[in-house]
Write an enzyme that holds these catalytic residues in place. Structure first.
Site, PDB file in Angstrom:
ATOM      1  N   HIS A   1       0.801  -1.232   0.000  1.00 25.28           N
ATOM      2  CA  HIS A   1       0.000   0.000   0.000  1.00 25.28           C
ATOM      3  C   HIS A   1       0.827   1.272   0.000  1.00 25.28           C
ATOM      4  O   HIS A   1       0.308   2.340   0.327  1.00 25.28           O
ATOM      5  CB  HIS A   1      -0.901   0.052   1.240  1.00 25.28           C
ATOM      6  CG  HIS A   1      -1.949  -1.004   1.276  1.00 25.28           C
ATOM      7  ND1 HIS A   1      -3.221  -0.804   0.821  1.00 25.28           N
ATOM      8  CD2 HIS A   1      -1.911  -2.280   1.717  1.00 25.28           C
ATOM      9  CE1 HIS A   1      -3.927  -1.908   0.985  1.00 25.28           C
ATOM     10  NE2 HIS A   1      -3.148  -2.823   1.533  1.00 25.28           N
TER      11      HIS A   1
ATOM     12  N   LYS B   1     -14.499   8.274  -3.378  1.00 29.52           N
ATOM     13  CA  LYS B   1     -15.732   8.586  -2.646  1.00 29.52           C
ATOM     14  C   LYS B   1     -16.272   9.951  -3.059  1.00 29.52           C
ATOM     15  O   LYS B   1     -17.477  10.137  -3.242  1.00 29.52           O
ATOM     16  CB  LYS B   1     -15.470   8.568  -1.128  1.00 29.52           C
ATOM     17  CG  LYS B   1     -15.156   7.169  -0.595  1.00 29.52           C
ATOM     18  CD  LYS B   1     -14.568   7.182   0.813  1.00 29.52           C
ATOM     19  CE  LYS B   1     -13.865   5.870   1.092  1.00 29.52           C
ATOM     20  NZ  LYS B   1     -12.882   5.945   2.181  1.00 29.52           N
TER      21      LYS B   1
ATOM     22  N   THR C   1      -8.457   6.505  -1.774  1.00 34.27           N
ATOM     23  CA  THR C   1      -9.813   5.975  -1.904  1.00 34.27           C
ATOM     24  C   THR C   1     -10.812   7.093  -1.618  1.00 34.27           C
ATOM     25  O   THR C   1     -11.948   7.049  -2.099  1.00 34.27           O
ATOM     26  CB  THR C   1     -10.061   4.803  -0.928  1.00 34.27           C
ATOM     27  OG1 THR C   1      -9.536   5.162   0.353  1.00 34.27           O
ATOM     28  CG2 THR C   1      -9.393   3.539  -1.418  1.00 34.27           C
TER      29      THR C   1
ATOM     30  N   LYS D   1       1.228  14.143   1.019  1.00 33.90           N
ATOM     31  CA  LYS D   1      -0.139  14.443   0.556  1.00 33.90           C
ATOM     32  C   LYS D   1      -0.297  15.941   0.279  1.00 33.90           C
ATOM     33  O   LYS D   1      -1.223  16.369  -0.372  1.00 33.90           O
ATOM     34  CB  LYS D   1      -1.162  13.966   1.584  1.00 33.90           C
ATOM     35  CG  LYS D   1      -1.176  12.436   1.724  1.00 33.90           C
ATOM     36  CD  LYS D   1      -2.189  11.985   2.769  1.00 33.90           C
ATOM     37  CE  LYS D   1      -2.144  10.493   3.040  1.00 33.90           C
ATOM     38  NZ  LYS D   1      -2.971   9.699   2.110  1.00 33.90           N
TER      39      LYS D   1
ATOM     40  N   LYS E   1      -7.840  13.703   4.822  1.00 31.62           N
ATOM     41  CA  LYS E   1      -6.977  12.520   4.709  1.00 31.62           C
ATOM     42  C   LYS E   1      -5.955  12.604   5.841  1.00 31.62           C
ATOM     43  O   LYS E   1      -5.863  13.631   6.509  1.00 31.62           O
ATOM     44  CB  LYS E   1      -6.275  12.485   3.352  1.00 31.62           C
ATOM     45  CG  LYS E   1      -5.652  13.813   2.936  1.00 31.62           C
ATOM     46  CD  LYS E   1      -5.123  13.792   1.525  1.00 31.62           C
ATOM     47  CE  LYS E   1      -6.166  13.937   0.449  1.00 31.62           C
ATOM     48  NZ  LYS E   1      -6.457  12.764  -0.322  1.00 31.62           N
ATOM     49  N   ARG E   2      -5.171  11.539   6.056  1.00 29.75           N
ATOM     50  CA  ARG E   2      -4.111  11.605   7.063  1.00 29.75           C
ATOM     51  C   ARG E   2      -3.216  12.809   6.753  1.00 29.75           C
ATOM     52  O   ARG E   2      -3.037  13.161   5.597  1.00 29.75           O
ATOM     53  CB  ARG E   2      -3.243  10.336   7.023  1.00 29.75           C
ATOM     54  CG  ARG E   2      -3.869   9.116   7.639  1.00 29.75           C
ATOM     55  CD  ARG E   2      -2.935   7.922   7.551  1.00 29.75           C
ATOM     56  NE  ARG E   2      -2.661   7.523   6.180  1.00 29.75           N
ATOM     57  CZ  ARG E   2      -1.453   7.212   5.710  1.00 29.75           C
ATOM     58  NH1 ARG E   2      -0.390   7.236   6.498  1.00 29.75           N
ATOM     59  NH2 ARG E   2      -1.297   6.857   4.447  1.00 29.75           N
TER      60      ARG E   2
HETATM   61  C1  F58 Z   1      -2.941   3.886   2.240  1.00 26.95           C
HETATM   62  N1  F58 Z   1      -2.006   3.563   3.279  1.00 26.95           N
HETATM   63  C2  F58 Z   1      -2.301   4.578   1.050  1.00 26.95           C
HETATM   64  N2  F58 Z   1      -1.361   3.451   5.510  1.00 26.95           N
HETATM   65  O1  F58 Z   1      -1.593   5.719   1.492  1.00 26.95           O
HETATM   66  C3  F58 Z   1      -3.398   4.989   0.076  1.00 26.95           C
HETATM   67  O2  F58 Z   1      -2.847   5.552  -1.078  1.00 26.95           O
HETATM   68  C4  F58 Z   1      -4.220   3.773  -0.304  1.00 26.95           C
HETATM   69  O3  F58 Z   1      -5.340   4.134  -1.035  1.00 26.95           O
HETATM   70  C5  F58 Z   1      -4.692   3.034   0.944  1.00 26.95           C
HETATM   71  O4  F58 Z   1      -3.591   2.712   1.787  1.00 26.95           O
HETATM   72  C6  F58 Z   1      -5.409   1.747   0.609  1.00 26.95           C
HETATM   73  O5  F58 Z   1      -4.679   0.998  -0.288  1.00 26.95           O
HETATM   74  C7  F58 Z   1      -2.337   3.719   4.589  1.00 26.95           C
HETATM   75  O6  F58 Z   1      -3.453   4.063   4.906  1.00 26.95           O
HETATM   76  C8  F58 Z   1      -1.485   3.572   6.843  1.00 26.95           C
HETATM   77  O7  F58 Z   1      -2.511   3.957   7.385  1.00 26.95           O
HETATM   78  C9  F58 Z   1      -0.285   3.226   7.695  1.00 26.95           C
HETATM   79  C10 F58 Z   1      -0.624   2.011   8.525  1.00 26.95           C
HETATM   80  C11 F58 Z   1       0.522   1.657   9.476  1.00 26.95           C
HETATM   81  C12 F58 Z   1       0.926   2.810  10.358  1.00 26.95           C
HETATM   82  C13 F58 Z   1       1.224   4.045   9.516  1.00 26.95           C
HETATM   83  C14 F58 Z   1       0.077   4.403   8.593  1.00 26.95           C
END
Ligand code: F58
Length: 855
Positions: A399, A704, A700, A596, A590-591
């Site tokens: 991811h 949405k 994602t 980003k 978003k985060r």
């Molecule tokens: C996200 N990753 C990607 N990671 O950034 C996004 O582009 C993608 O659409 C999504 O996955 C689904 O495939 C993501 O959300 C995290 O949240 C990490 C998890 C582990 C700790 C740090 C953040």
């Protein structure tokens, strides 16, 4: 090993009279029911208002122990949840019975995160109870909406990765595909974000405090998980060398089951989340010796494992606990599947016929050596047989593209916590490197690059390499991401095994994110094309012809206005924020991460403001715009927190400056989560997807927004590429460098200072921040952000700034023509059916899992 943790016996198991290893549910004599009623299928309450009211009052009286007249809102919410559960229960039991009977191949979705969102609304929708519940509660003098807002969402994830898992399990249930979601029941999910003087302050997320009506704990099915200790070699009766792991301590994993209801199809799949518990409530020996505090410490130590969701892993202690979490949940899950889902005499050589474990990023990859260990050490498999089975049981989704996000575990830590697993990983690496050397003889550099073990900066295990070596398939989450994964992240692996790499573009569930979150638009769509789109989202294509239908455009715009109004009401009560009427609603949620580029959006707003302040533009000439931010920063990510602080300070200044009143506003509601997203996204006009090209794996949120009729301003990154291709250039605002241009600029040496010097708007905006205009005259308050932008700018914000501003000018021009804007919005909805997570599931099923829906 902690000196006070639960000791295992020398055989590695707990004595039989203590905690169970894998306790079995008491099934009654040979499972034969003794009463005829027990033979009858479990019944749901009648699907009628009266049936509902009777069940609801029953729950209130017998489960909550209160009369309606004396019940609190929480009592009523819990009783309502219990009532809906009653309706789902028969389907759940039936699903489980049929799946076992059919011995169907199951998807085991292994994910450390599930960002589920509230359960009540989804459960009501999936069982077609909305109207009945609303009427029934009304008869009891209760407002359904009030009870809905009583629910605290389980925030068991950080962002897109966790939400994707939730969308996928929803789709699988709706598509009748057997799936068990496996994960961790964190006692505290993602922190609750508050702002104090504009800075993020984290509060614990006590989501379980008022009761948890959606879960079913099964302590009798607890699983023992071992840690630490050493390994011993023995020779068995056939003269073969065997290894035994002699662990030093253990904890129990207690399963909590959640229902994952399919949409109106009678299927309810399980989501099984594990909670850690001490093996014995108290260590009796310590307790009897009078050291009560020490005994309780042992308990706390064990329970810490599932205590809190990890937003980051920057400290060594944090790292150790995170590895414990990872092993904890996959050990429980594998044990659970093998012991509880398969027949007693099942031959594990055939395991790939019954399960495919999907690894949601590298977090569950320790499952690979765990399955090898079970097969070899517990079931007597030889290495080759065990590897053949293991390889066929796993697939891996990556991811990310950020190198720092690829997990590497120190061999010291892993060896201390899981000595047997480390040996197995070394074994896997040895076999793997032999294959590399055979294919590329003499290419030692390549072998070094590909090795699962890295020596720099310290000896560590590259979990993405382990996952890639083990998996039958490796996939990225959007076309561009999968390409970059092959070409840049794992190029040597794709040279060795090109057929192993594939793409599955992410998707989102239309049930939660359109039907439930946007009931008005859903009605407009259904009135036009019928309701089939909810489970067959490509049918939205039929809306294309309506983009020229005046009445339809009016109805579409009314739905958007209604959503804006709903959001206004919510933000007023939730955050004390007033949204002005008639503004372009520009949303970036978003985060918070530098890649980003929330700073790009912020610089744009600061620049607009600066132009008014300096008289370059009259406020009256600005397109009235409200920019909404929603973002949490990982607690240890300093820069992200500074950016949040800056956004809040800029918001405060702009929002209180009469010179832009009614023209420009920033809203930054705290604690962005799924529940807020469900209100924000349907109200948005403009969706900000502005990451540096090549950095966002997919996104994602972008899907949405488009599905809810917002237009996107975005770079050619992640799934934006596919969104733009589908909706057409004229319905998408593209800006910025492409990924190859980014790579080229990087290769030639990017110098952000030049952009600062050359571009007057960039300079004016950054200078305004540095002047103290947003910090009560304190010129240094935001140095960390501005110095980073002008001197390093790893994510090339300044390089893309002008292009972004130009795109925003085009946006304003288009927004001025409301008909043209609405037509584009309709076309976005009509052309984004591809982004249903049902389609993602079909892709996984066809190319990776080879499972079958059940009839
Ligand atoms: C996200 N990753 C990607 N990671 O950034 C996004 O582009 C993608 O659409 C999504 O996955 C689904 O495939 C993501 O959300 C995290 O949240 C990490 C998890 C582990 C700790 C740090 C953040």
């Amino acid at each position: 090993m902690p000196d006070n943790a639960q000791q295992t016996t020398s055989s590695g198991t707990t004595p039989a009279d203590e905690s169970p290893t894998t306790a079995h549910r008491e099934k009654g004599p040979a499972g034969t029911p003794t009463h005829p009623l027990a033979l009858a299928p479990v019944k749901s309450p009648p699907h009628s208002v009266d049936g509902f009211v009777a069940a609801f009052l029953g729950e209130l009286n017998t489960t909550q122990g209160v009369q309606l007249s004396h019940s609190s809102i929480n009592d009523q919410y819990l009783a309502l949840a219990g009532t809906v559960r009653q309706y789902l229960m028969a389907r759940w039991l039936e699903t489980s019975r049929k799946t076992h009977e059919a011995k169907a191949k199951t998807v085991g979705y292994l994910s450390a995160e599930y960002l589920l969102g509230r359960q009540l609304g989804n459960a009501l929708m999936a069982s077609d109870l909305n109207e009945i519940a609303e009427k029934g509660l009304e008869q009891c003098g209760i407002d359904l909406a009030t009870l809905r807002s009583q629910e605290v969402e389980p925030g068991l994830g950080n962002g897109g990765l966790g939400r994707l898992a939730a969308c996928f399990i929803d789709s699988l249930a709706t598509m009748n595909v057997p799936c068990i979601g496996y994960g961790i029941r964190y006692e505290y999910g993602i922190f609750r974000q508050t702002f104090v003087d504009g800075r993020q302050v984290e509060q614990p997320d006590t989501w379980l405090a008022l009761g948890s009506p959606w879960e079913f704990p099964h302590p009798e099915e607890s699983v023992q998980v071992n840690f630490g200790g050493h390994t011993e070699r023995t020779v068995d009766e056939d003269g073969r060398e065997r290894t035994t792991w002699v662990p030093a301590w253990n904890v129990l994993g207690v399963p909590y089951n959640y229902m994952v209801p399919g949409y109106l199809n009678g299927r309810v799949n399980p989501l099984r989340l594990w909670s850690a518990q001490a093996t014995k409530a108290f260590d009796l020996s310590i307790f009897n010796a009078g050291d009560y505090a020490e005994a309780v410490r042992a308990q706390t130590f064990a329970e810490n494992i599932s205590k809190v969701l990890y937003p980051e892993d920057s400290t060594p202690q944090g790292k150790e606990l995170r590895l414990q979490q990872q092993y904890f949940f996959v050990a429980c899950s594998l044990r659970d599947f093998i012991d509880n889902e398969l027949e007693e005499d099942f031959d594990l050589h055939n395991l790939p016929d019954r399960i495919i474990f999907q690894l949601n990023d590298t977090h569950p990859v320790i499952a690979v050596p765990e399955l090898m260990r079970i097969l070899m050490d517990e079931r007597g498999f030889e290495w080759e047989e065990a590897w053949e089975v293991t390889h066929r049981c796993f697939a891996y989704t990556c991811h990310t593209l950020l190198p720092e996000a690829l997990e590497v575990w120190s061999t010291d830590l892993l060896g201390r916590l899981l000595p047997r697993h480390l040996e197995i990983i070394y074994g896997i690496n040895e076999h793997f490197l032999a294959e590399v050397r055979e294919t590329f003889p003499g290419d030692e550099l390549r072998a070094g690059r590909m090795s699962i073990i890295t020596e720099y900066p310290d000896r560590g295990i590259r979990m993405a390499h382990l996952a890639t070596v083990a998996a039958t398939k490796v996939n990225g989450v959007a076309e561009l991401h999968s390409q970059l994964l092959r070409d840049k992240v794992l190029p040597d692996f794709s040279a060795l095994w090109p057929e192993r790499f594939t793409n599955v573009t992410n998707g989102v569930t239309p049930r939660r994110f359109v039907k439930m979150a946007n009931p008005k638009l859903s009605d407009v769509i259904t009135d036009a094309i019928g309701s089939g789109w909810v489970t067959d989202l490509e049918r939205l294509k039929e809306l294309e012809t309506y983009a020229l239908d005046e009445d339809f455009l009016v109805a579409f715009r009314e739905a958007k206005d209604w959503n804006k109004h709903r959001l206004t009401t919510l933000l007023r009560t939730r955050d004390g924020i007033d949204l002005p009427d008639g503004h372009l609603l520009d949303v970036m949620v978003k985060r918070l991460h530098e890649y980003k580029r929330q700073t790009l959006k912020l610089l744009h707003v600061v620049s607009l403001y600066e132009q008014v302040l300096s008289g370059k533009v009259a406020a009256a000439d600005l397109t009235p715009r409200t920019v909404v931010f929603g973002a949490k920063a990982a607690p240890g990510y300093r820069m992200a927190k500074d950016i949040i602080h800056l956004i809040n300070r800029v918001a405060h200044t702009i929002n209180t400056d009469p010179c832009v009143e009614g023209r420009l506003k920033i809203a930054f509601p705290a604690n962005y989560n799924v529940t807020l997203a469900e209100k924000l996204i349907p109200a948005a006009d403009l969706s900000e997807q502005i990451s540096l090209a090549g950095m966002e794996a997919s996104g994602t949120g972008n899907m949405k927004f488009a599905l809810n009729g917002a237009l996107t301003v975005g770079t050619d990154d992640g799934a934006n590429v596919e969104i733009r291709r589908l909706v057409g250039d004229e319905n998408f605002f593209l800006f910025g460098m492409s990924e190859p241009q980014v790579a080229e600029l990087g290769a030639h040496g990017y110098n952000p200072g030049e952009y600062y010097q050359r571009n007057a708007s960039i300079r004016a905006a950054i200078d305004l921040i540095n002047s103290g205009a947003f910090s009560d005259g304190d010129r240094g308050m935001f140095d960390s952000v501005t110095v980073s932008l002008t001197h390093h700018d790893r994510f090339m914000v300044l390089a893309d700034f002008q292009s972004y501003v130009d795109a925003q000018a085009k946006i304003e021009e288009k927004y001025a023509d409301q008909d043209a804007w609405t037509r584009s919005a309709v076309l976005n909805v009509a052309r984004c059916g591809y982004f249903s997570s049902d389609r993602s599931m079909r892709d996984y099923i066809r190319n990776i899992w080879h499972t079958q829906p059940m009839l």
